[in-house]
Design a protein around this motif. Structure first.
Motif, mmCIF file in Angstrom:
data_model
loop_
_atom_site.group_PDB
_atom_site.id
_atom_site.type_symbol
_atom_site.label_atom_id
_atom_site.label_comp_id
_atom_site.label_asym_id
_atom_site.label_seq_id
_atom_site.Cartn_x
_atom_site.Cartn_y
_atom_site.Cartn_z
ATOM 1 N N ALA A 370 0.564 -1.186 -0.077
ATOM 2 C CA ALA A 370 0.101 0.057 -0.134
ATOM 3 C C ALA A 370 0.919 1.117 -0.024
ATOM 4 O O ALA A 370 1.919 1.418 0.644
ATOM 5 N N GLY A 371 0.472 2.200 -0.876
ATOM 6 C CA GLY A 371 1.060 3.509 -0.871
ATOM 7 C C GLY A 371 2.646 3.375 -1.583
ATOM 8 O O GLY A 371 3.567 4.202 -1.413
ATOM 9 N N GLY A 372 2.772 2.417 -2.272
ATOM 10 C CA GLY A 372 3.949 2.116 -3.005
ATOM 11 C C GLY A 372 4.482 3.163 -3.787
ATOM 12 O O GLY A 372 5.767 3.497 -3.744
ATOM 13 N N ALA A 373 3.692 4.159 -4.381
ATOM 14 C CA ALA A 373 4.158 5.323 -5.012
ATOM 15 C C ALA A 373 4.922 6.253 -4.344
ATOM 16 O O ALA A 373 5.966 6.804 -4.384
ATOM 17 N N SER A 374 4.160 6.625 -3.212
ATOM 18 C CA SER A 374 4.551 7.641 -2.239
ATOM 19 C C SER A 374 5.734 7.028 -1.437
ATOM 20 O O SER A 374 6.943 7.795 -1.118
ATOM 21 N N ASN A 375 5.915 5.699 -1.234
ATOM 22 C CA ASN A 375 6.978 4.792 -0.572
ATOM 23 C C ASN A 375 8.315 5.075 -1.596
ATOM 24 O O ASN A 375 9.358 5.301 -1.210
ATOM 25 N N ALA A 376 8.054 4.998 -2.691
ATOM 26 C CA ALA A 376 9.032 5.132 -3.735
ATOM 27 C C ALA A 376 9.455 6.583 -3.734
ATOM 28 O O ALA A 376 11.031 6.658 -3.891
ATOM 29 N N ALA A 377 8.757 7.458 -3.732
ATOM 30 C CA ALA A 377 9.254 8.985 -3.706
ATOM 31 C C ALA A 377 9.741 9.236 -2.521
ATOM 32 O O ALA A 377 10.912 9.880 -2.372
ATOM 33 N N GLY A 378 9.490 8.543 -1.261
ATOM 34 C CA GLY A 378 10.367 8.762 0.041
ATOM 35 C C GLY A 378 11.753 8.117 -0.079
ATOM 36 O O GLY A 378 12.622 8.691 0.593
ATOM 37 N N PHE A 379 11.762 6.917 -0.653
ATOM 38 C CA PHE A 379 13.123 6.443 -1.041
ATOM 39 C C PHE A 379 14.134 7.475 -1.888
ATOM 40 O O PHE A 379 15.224 7.730 -1.273
ATOM 41 N N LEU A 380 13.631 8.101 -2.632
ATOM 42 C CA LEU A 380 14.246 9.188 -3.556
ATOM 43 C C LEU A 380 14.761 10.242 -2.515
ATOM 44 O O LEU A 380 15.696 10.850 -2.934
ATOM 45 N N ALA A 381 13.857 10.882 -1.817
ATOM 46 C CA ALA A 381 13.897 11.913 -0.975
ATOM 47 C C ALA A 381 15.152 11.792 -0.092
ATOM 48 O O ALA A 381 15.507 12.644 0.395
ATOM 49 N N ARG A 382 15.716 10.588 0.029
ATOM 50 C CA ARG A 382 17.238 10.338 0.841
ATOM 51 C C ARG A 382 18.145 10.749 0.207
ATOM 52 O O ARG A 382 19.298 11.082 0.526
ATOM 53 N N PHE A 383 17.846 11.302 -1.048
ATOM 54 C CA PHE A 383 19.182 11.546 -2.072
ATOM 55 C C PHE A 383 18.954 13.179 -2.528
ATOM 56 O O PHE A 383 19.963 13.447 -3.568
ATOM 57 N N VAL A 384 18.173 13.860 -1.998
ATOM 58 C CA VAL A 384 18.261 15.239 -2.032
ATOM 59 C C VAL A 384 18.380 16.029 -0.918
ATOM 60 O O VAL A 384 18.578 15.508 0.044
ATOM 61 N N ASN A 385 18.261 17.372 -0.838
ATOM 62 C CA ASN A 385 18.315 18.199 0.308
ATOM 63 C C ASN A 385 17.366 17.631 1.554
ATOM 64 O O ASN A 385 16.396 17.389 1.064
ATOM 65 N N PRO A 386 17.510 17.759 2.608
ATOM 66 C CA PRO A 386 16.754 17.034 3.806
ATOM 67 C C PRO A 386 15.293 17.627 3.817
ATOM 68 O O PRO A 386 14.412 16.899 3.960
#
Length: 427
Positions: A370-386
């Motif tokens: 559930a929420g797979g698209a948001s979780n994927a975006a959350g993963f990417l958020a680790r690699f930009v500014n906090p």
């Protein structure tokens, strides 16, 4: 031989054509009949699909056409194989439409080409060559491929692509119309360029794999966007980063349970080799962040979850920066392209936990749970500014049609290039 003409009318068709028909014919062409109780873009698109089925060599739009309706016709009329040409209505929009249509054709062809003809290095070169043709001396680029990626620390692209005999590649392109090598970078575009996605050891079904030449749709979209913006005389410095690889199975392929350590120190356990797009984008986002640009847009055919959420008509928009998100949506609205916001909060960074690493690349369940698209975006958020300031992630659910619909041809849509180009001008 005169051109086949297509005109618009607000009058109903003659009764002989049938009740409520939207398309009638004459000796010289066809007329699309608009209606007050239906969206005109949809009527035009459906009529364009019927005309496209006639395999016409060319059509001429005649009479009173708005720019948005001409574009709606072009999107739906232009089939993947041997598309007919379009002569725009004789108005002030013709030059703009010609530039936009050229970018659309490039974007669609790049996605629609056979994966055998589009290796990661070929994708990088074709994107760079087209942009160099448009931007001339304002464009410079480098391509890092194969073992050089590993040596440079771009371990996401390297590991996803090392199972293929054709090496992975990273294109870093700089469009700098200022003439100043020290000019600040105004924006960075990052594209997922998986030229074919078997799923790796988390292998897809044959049916699920059939359309996976389109998994470089993000790379094509950001390339098409920058090319369009350059043709519109963009005067900002923009960098383009394409993260290109074939996700294949071999004795050299990356495996479930591998732990990757990225340049920023983040460790990632691979629990699904079919969640490879976020692994390559992580490299691109780190490179983009290093530039200090106030705007970073990444685009990817990233998750089936986004398609489930918004269907095949919209691109999903994620950002932790409300101002950037709203500006992106505003640009899309102005270009009549369908974008829709989905949730992304800081806690989404932790939605793919791992006992062996800082995070996993997904959740070990179908579609990432559930929420797979948001979780994927959350993963990417680790690699930009906090705080994610200035960063926008586009999950391109509307990038490709596996079969023709009543409104769109089979294959790449090219939807999004106009919105991202506008964003580059206006942000």
């Amino acid at each position: 031989m005169s051109d086949f003409t297509v005109a618009l009318s607000t009058a109903p068709a003659a009764p002989a054509w049938g009740e409520n028909t939207r398309l009638s014919f004459s000796e010289t062409g066809a007329t699309i009949h608009l209606s007050e109780d239906a969206a005109p873009e949809r009527i035009v698109q459906q009529a364009a699909r019927k005309l496209d089925d006639l395999s016409l060599r060319a059509v001429a739009l005649t009479g009173e056409w708005s720019k948005s309706l001409q574009w709606a016709f072009a999107l739906s009329y232009t089939r993947a194989r041997n598309p007919g040409s379009i002569i725009w209505a004789d108005n002030e929009d013709a030059d703009d439409l010609a530039r936009e249509y050229s970018a659309l054709l490039f974007t669609r062809k790049l996605v629609n080409d056979s994966p055998e003809d589009l290796s990661p290095e070929t994708l990088s070169m074709r994107a760079a060559s087209w942009l160099k043709e448009l931007g001339g001396d304002n464009v410079s680029y480098t391509i890092t491929s194969g073992e050089a990626l590993n040596e440079a620390g771009w371990i996401g692209i390297y590991n996803v692509g090392r199972g293929s005999e054709r090496p992975p590649a990273m294109l870093e392109l700089d469009y700098n119309p200022t003439g100043n090598a020290d000019a600040p970078v105004d924006a960075v575009l990052v594209g997922k360029g998986i030229t074919f996605d078997s799923g790796g050891y988390s292998i897809k079904s044959s049916e699920g794999m059939l359309t996976m030449k389109c998994d470089m749709g993000g790379a094509a979209t950001v390339t098409g966007s920058l090319g369009l913006a350059i043709s519109q005389n963009l005067q900002k410095r923009v960098k383009l980063i394409l993260c290109c690889a074939e996700n294949l199975i071999s004795g050299h392929a990356y495996k479930l349970g591998d732990v990757l350590t990225y340049k920023n120190g983040t460790t990632v356990e691979v629990v699904n080799t079919d969640a490879e797009g976020r692994l390559v984008l992580a490299d691109g986002l780190m490179a983009a962040t290093e530039t200090g640009a106030p705007l970073i847009i990444d685009a990817a055919t990233l998750t089936g979850a986004a398609s489930v959420a918004v269907g095949p008509d919209y691109h999903a928009v994620f950002s932790m920066d409300a101002q950037a998100r709203e500006k992106m949506l505003s640009c899309a609205s102005a270009e009549y392209e369908r974008f829709w916001p989905l949730p992304l909060e800081p806690f989404h960074k932790d939605r793919c936990p791992s006992p062996f690493a800082d995070t996993a690349n997904s959740r070990p369940m179908k579609g990432g749970g559930a929420g797979g698209a948001s979780n994927a975006a959350g993963f990417l958020a680790r690699f930009v500014n906090p705080q994610g300031k200035g960063w926008i992630h586009l999950d391109l659910a509307a990038a490709y049609n596996g079969s023709a619909t009543s409104e769109m041809p089979v294959g790449a849509s090219g939807i999004g290039i106009k919105s991202v180009a506008r964003m580059l001008h206006e942000f």
